[in-house]
Design an enzyme around this catalytic site. Structure first.
Site, PDB file in Angstrom:
ATOM      1  N   HIS A 212      91.846   4.888   1.270  1.00  0.00           N
ATOM      2  CA  HIS A 212      91.544   5.507   2.625  1.00  0.00           C
ATOM      3  C   HIS A 212      92.074   6.935   2.898  1.00  0.00           C
ATOM      4  CE1 HIS A 212      89.740   1.529   2.470  1.00  0.00           C
ATOM      5  NE2 HIS A 212      88.775   2.085   3.124  1.00  0.00           N
ATOM      6  N   CYS A 528      77.205   3.293  -0.019  1.00  0.00           N
ATOM      7  CA  CYS A 528      78.074   4.047   1.001  1.00  0.00           C
ATOM      8  C   CYS A 528      79.557   4.322   0.491  1.00  0.00           C
ATOM      9  CB  CYS A 528      78.336   3.600   2.399  1.00  0.00           C
ATOM     10  SG  CYS A 528      78.926   1.723   2.518  1.00  0.00           S
TER      11      CYS A 528
HETATM   12  C1  PEP Z   1      83.678   0.807  -0.161  1.00  0.00           C
HETATM   13  O1  PEP Z   1      84.588  -0.211  -0.739  1.00  0.00           O
HETATM   14  O2  PEP Z   1      82.870   1.395  -1.160  1.00  0.00           O
HETATM   15  C2  PEP Z   1      83.654   0.976   1.128  1.00  0.00           C
HETATM   16  C3  PEP Z   1      82.739   1.938   1.711  1.00  0.00           C
HETATM   17  O3  PEP Z   1      84.475   0.606   2.130  1.00  0.00           O
HETATM   18  P1  PEP Z   1      85.866   1.091   2.208  1.00  0.00           P
HETATM   19  O4  PEP Z   1      86.107   2.247   1.346  1.00  0.00           O
HETATM   20  O5  PEP Z   1      86.102   1.176   3.672  1.00  0.00           O
HETATM   21  O6  PEP Z   1      86.559   0.052   1.776  1.00  0.00           O
END
Ligand code: PEP
Ligand code: MG
EC number: 2.7.3.9
Length: 598
Positions: A212, A528
């Site tokens: 993240h 996403c």
């Molecule tokens: C994912 O896992 O692709 C997602 C969009 O959620 P995060 O990156 O917040 O875990």
């Protein structure tokens, strides 16, 4: 401990070092020439508050926990440095071994323990006294080599004190405006604390390009190189350095020729970015006229303007967990409502998909630390909907805030980390109960509740997608976690970063099948995860039948540019050819070839 300088100012270039290029993972593109601010080298203000007689045992335990955490950090750094291929990394490995040694049954730890017991000093105070004593002894020695070890013992001591004081005390917000941040590690919570424009780039020794921190760097448009182990030596605050976030390179003590070369590249990069801006208001449709929704992923309200400036037609993923970070309390329903309502209003009628809390893994919230424990494998632990169902008052407050905010514009509610239909059934029961309670309390909420959907990011959910269709109004495919869990590759671990491969045919099959089943059942579906923002993969998704992609704001225009050149029939043909392959390197080549032609 010595009186701390409050922050590092950035002086004129005083670097006299030898030119060096350090490599890491190119986590967020862009070129920046600027001055370094080195995090975690500042001194720490030590509280001298004594502890009570009956707190001695607990304080000794705190000391030992801090020692273990420091040793773990040093071991991680050591294994990261062993992957870098240079003489400097070998030397760094020896040094880190020495640091670990200083923390293992050493005079430092024994001395601090004695001071906690005999003088009732708190652990940080005890460590600082012992370090001062040892360092003063070392620096008074005639032998220059031993005298220099005083710096090492202070380095080790500061690390231990930082561990004892906790992450929230890191001085990330002290980085002067416009600096390039150099740090061992930067957490997603740290990212949330930077002021806009405070950093022009950052470089860390640890971290993977899919975590993240990297996602937020891309989202905020800050060039970043992660997992560059060698960076922790050789840079001082104020040094002029160059960061090439696309190539994952950092140039220390750059020559004049470097400065000229990279200044030109930076100008070209900015010009290319400006050129794309002309695409902002053109329709996002393929060459044969099929409309594709391009939504933005955001973590913080400050990213909203970037989303709108880059032509987002909605927010496809609002990571609500960032409202819980950097706070030592849990935001209540009203506070959450205010923040969400503001975002929904600012979107001016464009849809906003709000994901409920996905804390856990690398995303930590101080106020929830006790609930989460410290399982051995956080990515497989209590996170997402598992935590929300365990602590249902959290989910109830979130649902209530979201439902109230939905009066201001179209909203969808997204549940993270869903494994099976039972979680969605339970979540829906709570959702409807909260709506009944709000109506009873006189809150105006829409008659038809906003759609409730699931993140498809765990292989079990993707494999049994037909069963989930019964309880889901929409799906959002999270390719970041889907790749992580399908391949058993920790997305934040720099050691295995090279094995993180979203083009693995197993991952692609899951994505393709979810899109197909959603289409057959008329359930809206989007992607996403970070894959959605990579223009190279656009033909594949369009070929699978996907019509909604959500990504970091900076990727919206490059993706739009790509899809406007595509033809859906041709993309379908290419996608089916790709899916006959079993080798992801070959798949990558096929996509490159297709992208060159189309
Ligand atoms: C994912 O896992 O692709 C997602 C969009 O959620 P995060 O990156 O917040 O875990
Ligand atoms: Mg996820």
């Amino acid at each position: 401990m010595q009186v701390p300088p409050k922050d590092q100012t950035i002086p004129e270039d005083h670097s006299t070092g030898v030119r060096r290029v350090i490599t890491g993972l190119g986590a967020s593109g862009g070129i920046v020439i600027g001055r370094a601010f080195v995090l975690d080298r500042q001194y720490i203000q030590v509280s001298r508050k004594p502890i009570a007689e009956d707190a001695v045992q607990a304080e000794c335990k705190r000391l030992h926990d801090g020692v273990s955490e420091s040793i773990d950090q040093l071991k991680r750094l050591k294994s990261q440095s062993s992957t870098a291929d240079s003489a400097a990394s070998e030397e760094l490995g020896f040094l880190l071994d020495a640091y670990i040694h200083m923390l293992t049954q050493s005079r430092l730890v024994r001395g601090a323990e004695e001071l906690i017991v005999s003088r009732k000093l708190n652990a940080v105070h005890a460590v600082s006294e012992v370090i001062d004593a040892i360092a003063t002894q070392f620096s008074g020695m005639d032998d220059r080599y031993i005298a220099a070890r005083a710096t090492d013992i202070r380095e080790v001591g500061l690390r231990l004190m930082r561990c004892l004081m906790g992450e929230t005390d890191r001085a990330v917000d002290k980085a002067p405006k416009g600096s390039i941040l150099i740090a061992e590690d930067v957490s997603p919570a740290d990212m949330a604390r930077f002021e806009p424009g405070q950093l022009t780039a950052f470089v860390t020794a640890l971290g993977g390009a899919e975590g993240h921190t990297a996602i937020m760097a891309r989202s905020l448009g800050i060039p970043a190189v992660l997992g560059a182990a060698d960076i922790i030596r050789g840079v001082s605050g104020g040094d002029q350095i160059i960061v090439d976030g696309g190539r994952g390179e950092v140039i220390l003590s750059p020559s004049e020729a470097d400065i000229a070369h990279y200044s030109q590249r930076r100008t070209d990069w900015l010009a290319a970015r400006d050129k794309l801006a002309s695409l902002r208001d053109v329709p996002s449709a393929t060459r044969d006229g099929v409309d594709i929704d391009l939504h933005a992923n955001i973590e913080l309200p400050i990213e909203l303007s970037a989303a709108l400036e880059n032509g987002a037609t909605g927010i496809g993923l609002l990571r609500s967990e960032f409202m819980f970070m950097n706070k030592d309390y849990l935001p209540d329903e009203d506070e959450q409502y205010e923040e969400l309502a503001d975002i929904v209003k600012r979107m001016g009628g464009k849809p906003v998909t709000i994901r409920t809390l996905d804390i856990g893994g690398e995303k930590l919230a101080v106020a929830l630390q006790n609930e989460m424990g410290s399982g051995p494998n956080p990515a497989l632990g209590l996170r997402g909907i598992r935590l929300s169902l365990r602590k249902s008052e959290l989910l109830e407050a979130q649902f209530a805030a979201i439902l109230r905010a939905s009066l201001h514009g179209p909203i969808r509610v997204l549940i993270p980390m869903v494994v099976g239909v039972h979680e969605m059934t339970r979540a829906r029961q709570i959702y409807e109960a909260v709506a009944r309670r709000l109506r009873k309390d006189g809150h105006a909420i829409p008659e038809t509740l906003p759609p409730l959907g699931a993140m498809i990011e765990i292989p079990a959910a993707a494999i049994a997608i037909d069963t989930l269709s019964r309880e889901c109004d929409f799906f959002a495919i999270g390719t970041n976690d889907l790749t992580q869990y399908t391949l058993a590759i920790d997305r934040t671990d720099d050691q295995v970063a090279g094995l993180y491969d979203p083009l693995n045919p197993a991952v692609l099959r899951l994505i393709r099948d979810v899109i197909r089943v959603a289409g057959e059942r008329d359930i809206p579906v989007s992607v996403c995860g970070e894959m959605a923002g990579d223009p190279r993969y656009v033909p594949l998704f369009i070929g699978f039948g996907l019509r909604n992609l959500s990504m970091s704001p900076v990727n919206l225009l490059p993706v739009k540019q790509r899809l406007r050149r595509l033809d859906t029939r041709n993309s379908e043909h290419q996608a089916s050819r790709v899916m006959e392959q079993w080798d992801s390197a070959r798949i990558a080549m096929m996509l490159d070839d297709f992208n060159d032609l189309a």
